[in-house]
Design a protein around this motif. Structure first.
Motif, short mmCIF file in Angstrom:
data_model
loop_
_atom_site.label_atom_id
_atom_site.label_comp_id
_atom_site.label_asym_id
_atom_site.label_seq_id
_atom_site.Cartn_x
_atom_site.Cartn_y
_atom_site.Cartn_z
N HIS A 9 0.86 -1.18 0.00
CA HIS A 9 0.00 0.00 0.00
C HIS A 9 0.90 1.23 0.00
CE1 HIS A 9 -2.93 3.00 1.19
NE2 HIS A 9 -3.86 2.14 0.79
N PRO A 10 0.56 2.25 -0.79
CA PRO A 10 1.42 3.44 -0.89
C PRO A 10 1.59 4.20 0.43
CG PRO A 10 -0.55 3.66 -2.28
CD PRO A 10 -0.56 2.29 -1.71
N ARG A 11 0.72 3.99 1.42
CA ARG A 11 0.88 4.68 2.70
C ARG A 11 2.19 4.28 3.37
NH1 ARG A 11 -1.99 0.44 4.08
NH2 ARG A 11 -1.39 -0.68 5.95
N LEU A 12 2.71 3.12 3.00
CA LEU A 12 3.97 2.65 3.59
C LEU A 12 5.16 3.47 3.10
CD1 LEU A 12 3.25 -1.18 3.35
CD2 LEU A 12 3.02 0.32 5.36
N ARG A 13 4.95 4.29 2.08
CA ARG A 13 6.02 5.15 1.55
C ARG A 13 5.96 6.57 2.13
NH1 ARG A 13 4.22 2.72 -3.48
NH2 ARG A 13 3.46 4.75 -4.14
#
Length: 111
Positions: A9-13
């Motif tokens: 998931h992009p939130r991990l970036r």
């Protein structure tokens, strides 16, 4: 909870250094190669001196801004400038935010 194999998931970036709205806004205000004095930043961001000072300290500790102290006449002055590392981290954070929007809008089909 369903997982999409091979995709995070992009939130991990997201970069936690920009989790504070003040720190995020400060980096946005700095632009690409802008040095601003403390009073100008405070006016732009509409925050107290204490809140601004804490935000600057956190970003300086992360290596995302440099602080320069000096004087104008007899008055002390503090200037803040984003570093190359800070600008890159901020742009990556903004890209991650956009990817979250795209991910949510496209569900499992998002890139």
């Amino acid at each position: 909870m369903t997982e999409t194999p091979g995709r995070e998931h992009p939130r991990l970036r997201l970069d936690d250094s920009f989790a504070s709205p003040i720190r995020f806004s400060l980096m946005a205000a700095m632009g690409e190669d802008l040095e601003l004095d403390f009073a100008t930043l405070g006016g732009i961001l509409q925050v107290s001196d204490s809140a601004l000072s804490k935000a600057i300290s956190a970003l300086e500790h992360a290596g995302y801004v440099q602080v320069r102290k000096g004087q104008v006449g007899s008055r002390p002055r503090t200037w803040v400038h984003s570093t190359t590392v800070g600008r890159r981290a901020f742009h990556a954070h903004v890209r991650a935010l956009q990817a979250i929007v795209d991910f949510g809008a496209g569900g499992a089909d998002a890139p």
